[in-house]
Design a protein around this motif. Structure first.
Motif, PDB file in Angstrom:
ATOM      1  N   TYR A   1      -1.174   0.533   4.205  1.00  0.00           N
ATOM      2  CA  TYR A   1      -1.170   1.575   3.169  1.00  0.00           C
ATOM      3  C   TYR A   1      -0.451   2.830   3.644  1.00  0.00           C
ATOM      4  O   TYR A   1       0.176   3.524   2.849  1.00  0.00           O
ATOM      5  CB  TYR A   1      -2.587   1.897   2.713  1.00  0.00           C
ATOM      6  CG  TYR A   1      -3.249   0.722   2.029  1.00  0.00           C
ATOM      7  CD1 TYR A   1      -2.617   0.057   0.984  1.00  0.00           C
ATOM      8  CD2 TYR A   1      -4.490   0.263   2.436  1.00  0.00           C
ATOM      9  CE1 TYR A   1      -3.216  -1.041   0.358  1.00  0.00           C
ATOM     10  CE2 TYR A   1      -5.094  -0.814   1.815  1.00  0.00           C
ATOM     11  CZ  TYR A   1      -4.456  -1.463   0.783  1.00  0.00           C
ATOM     12  OH  TYR A   1      -5.045  -2.530   0.160  1.00  0.00           O
ATOM     13  N   GLN A   2      -0.521   3.120   4.935  1.00  0.00           N
ATOM     14  CA  GLN A   2       0.237   4.255   5.475  1.00  0.00           C
ATOM     15  C   GLN A   2       1.735   4.011   5.300  1.00  0.00           C
ATOM     16  O   GLN A   2       2.466   4.920   4.895  1.00  0.00           O
ATOM     17  CB  GLN A   2      -0.079   4.477   6.958  1.00  0.00           C
ATOM     18  CG  GLN A   2      -1.349   5.233   7.209  1.00  0.00           C
ATOM     19  CD  GLN A   2      -1.625   5.397   8.697  1.00  0.00           C
ATOM     20  OE1 GLN A   2      -1.513   4.440   9.469  1.00  0.00           O
ATOM     21  NE2 GLN A   2      -1.974   6.597   9.091  1.00  0.00           N
ATOM     22  N   ALA A   3       2.175   2.807   5.601  1.00  0.00           N
ATOM     23  CA  ALA A   3       3.600   2.473   5.444  1.00  0.00           C
ATOM     24  C   ALA A   3       4.008   2.589   3.979  1.00  0.00           C
ATOM     25  O   ALA A   3       5.098   3.105   3.667  1.00  0.00           O
ATOM     26  CB  ALA A   3       3.874   1.068   5.969  1.00  0.00           C
TER      27      ALA A   3
ATOM     28  N   GLU B   1     -10.787  -0.574   9.081  1.00  0.00           N
ATOM     29  CA  GLU B   1      -9.840  -1.668   8.853  1.00  0.00           C
ATOM     30  C   GLU B   1      -8.424  -1.176   9.164  1.00  0.00           C
ATOM     31  O   GLU B   1      -7.668  -0.793   8.280  1.00  0.00           O
ATOM     32  CB  GLU B   1      -9.937  -2.156   7.412  1.00  0.00           C
ATOM     33  CG  GLU B   1     -11.305  -2.716   7.047  1.00  0.00           C
ATOM     34  CD  GLU B   1     -11.375  -3.096   5.591  1.00  0.00           C
ATOM     35  OE1 GLU B   1     -10.614  -4.003   5.192  1.00  0.00           O
ATOM     36  OE2 GLU B   1     -12.174  -2.489   4.870  1.00  0.00           O
ATOM     37  N   ASP B   2      -8.094  -1.209  10.450  1.00  0.00           N
ATOM     38  CA  ASP B   2      -6.832  -0.631  10.900  1.00  0.00           C
ATOM     39  C   ASP B   2      -5.602  -1.331  10.339  1.00  0.00           C
ATOM     40  O   ASP B   2      -4.609  -0.665  10.012  1.00  0.00           O
ATOM     41  CB  ASP B   2      -6.766  -0.612  12.426  1.00  0.00           C
ATOM     42  CG  ASP B   2      -7.711   0.420  13.018  1.00  0.00           C
ATOM     43  OD1 ASP B   2      -8.060   1.386  12.304  1.00  0.00           O
ATOM     44  OD2 ASP B   2      -8.097   0.274  14.188  1.00  0.00           O
TER      45      ASP B   2
ATOM     46  N   ILE C   1      -7.661   6.246   3.176  1.00  0.00           N
ATOM     47  CA  ILE C   1      -8.936   6.877   3.527  1.00  0.00           C
ATOM     48  C   ILE C   1     -10.049   5.845   3.549  1.00  0.00           C
ATOM     49  O   ILE C   1     -10.840   5.792   4.497  1.00  0.00           O
ATOM     50  CB  ILE C   1      -9.254   8.030   2.551  1.00  0.00           C
ATOM     51  CG1 ILE C   1      -8.249   9.167   2.758  1.00  0.00           C
ATOM     52  CG2 ILE C   1     -10.686   8.524   2.727  1.00  0.00           C
ATOM     53  CD1 ILE C   1      -8.272  10.229   1.676  1.00  0.00           C
ATOM     54  N   GLU C   2     -10.084   5.004   2.526  1.00  0.00           N
ATOM     55  CA  GLU C   2     -11.102   3.950   2.452  1.00  0.00           C
ATOM     56  C   GLU C   2     -11.007   3.022   3.663  1.00  0.00           C
ATOM     57  O   GLU C   2     -12.021   2.686   4.293  1.00  0.00           O
ATOM     58  CB  GLU C   2     -10.898   3.167   1.156  1.00  0.00           C
ATOM     59  CG  GLU C   2     -11.850   2.024   0.937  1.00  0.00           C
ATOM     60  CD  GLU C   2     -11.477   1.264  -0.330  1.00  0.00           C
ATOM     61  OE1 GLU C   2     -11.146   0.064  -0.214  1.00  0.00           O
ATOM     62  OE2 GLU C   2     -11.506   1.867  -1.414  1.00  0.00           O
ATOM     63  N   SER C   3      -9.797   2.603   4.004  1.00  0.00           N
ATOM     64  CA  SER C   3      -9.588   1.699   5.144  1.00  0.00           C
ATOM     65  C   SER C   3      -9.944   2.371   6.465  1.00  0.00           C
ATOM     66  O   SER C   3     -10.528   1.746   7.347  1.00  0.00           O
ATOM     67  CB  SER C   3      -8.127   1.241   5.192  1.00  0.00           C
ATOM     68  OG  SER C   3      -7.784   0.559   4.014  1.00  0.00           O
ATOM     69  N   ALA C   4      -9.581   3.639   6.596  1.00  0.00           N
ATOM     70  CA  ALA C   4      -9.890   4.370   7.831  1.00  0.00           C
ATOM     71  C   ALA C   4     -11.397   4.517   8.005  1.00  0.00           C
ATOM     72  O   ALA C   4     -11.916   4.354   9.115  1.00  0.00           O
ATOM     73  CB  ALA C   4      -9.217   5.737   7.820  1.00  0.00           C
ATOM     74  N   LYS C   5     -12.099   4.801   6.923  1.00  0.00           N
ATOM     75  CA  LYS C   5     -13.560   4.968   6.999  1.00  0.00           C
ATOM     76  C   LYS C   5     -14.251   3.660   7.345  1.00  0.00           C
ATOM     77  O   LYS C   5     -15.270   3.672   8.026  1.00  0.00           O
ATOM     78  CB  LYS C   5     -14.102   5.517   5.676  1.00  0.00           C
ATOM     79  CG  LYS C   5     -13.782   6.985   5.468  1.00  0.00           C
ATOM     80  CD  LYS C   5     -14.339   7.501   4.162  1.00  0.00           C
ATOM     81  CE  LYS C   5     -14.061   8.991   4.004  1.00  0.00           C
ATOM     82  NZ  LYS C   5     -14.557   9.507   2.708  1.00  0.00           N
TER      83      LYS C   5
END
Length: 131
Positions: free
Chosen positions: A60-62, A53-54, A46-50
């Motif tokens: 983190y998704q993996a 930072e793809d 969530i932090e990266s998406a906001k």
């Protein structure tokens, strides 16, 4: 600190210590660790998406996907039957929500997966306390 607040602090510490000991013993420890790590990974997604930072988000998704797979491996279908089947379905749904792409709605889906996992973890922790 008053004597009363000191006694409250000691009781609180003893409660946390007892609950931690319960989680660390037996088959519950690996699952407790997986839930903790999954919670961290979802927060970081969530932090990266906001922040846009793809590359971080994908990493983190993996990680979250791998943890969900590991949680699925911990299910005991013989002992838990329908409950294990339901958890497998919920883990699969959480994995789908984490993986989906698409702007602002992506964050909402990840947050919904986060809420789902939080509820499972909370319920699981309560079950552990009863055993």
């Amino acid at each position: 600190m008053t004597l009363q607040s000191g006694a409250h602090f000691i009781r609180s510490y003893q409660t946390v210590e007892r609950e931690s000991r319960d989680l660390v013993s037996g088959p519950y420890f690996p699952v407790a660790i997986l839930f903790e790590e999954l919670g961290k990974a979802l927060n970081l997604i969530i932090e990266s998406a906001k922040s846009g930072e793809d590359a971080r988000r994908l990493r983190y998704q993996a990680n979250a996907q791998a943890i969900l797979i590991d949680l699925g491996k911990e299910l005991d279908f013989e002992a838990a039957g329908d409950l294990a089947q339901t958890l497998r379905i919920l883990y699969s749904e959480a994995a789908k929500r984490i993986q989906l792409e698409g702007g602002a709605s992506r964050i909402e889906r990840i947050e919904s997966a986060q809420e789902m996992i939080h509820e499972i973890k909370k319920t699981w922790t309560e079950i552990v306390k009863l055993n």
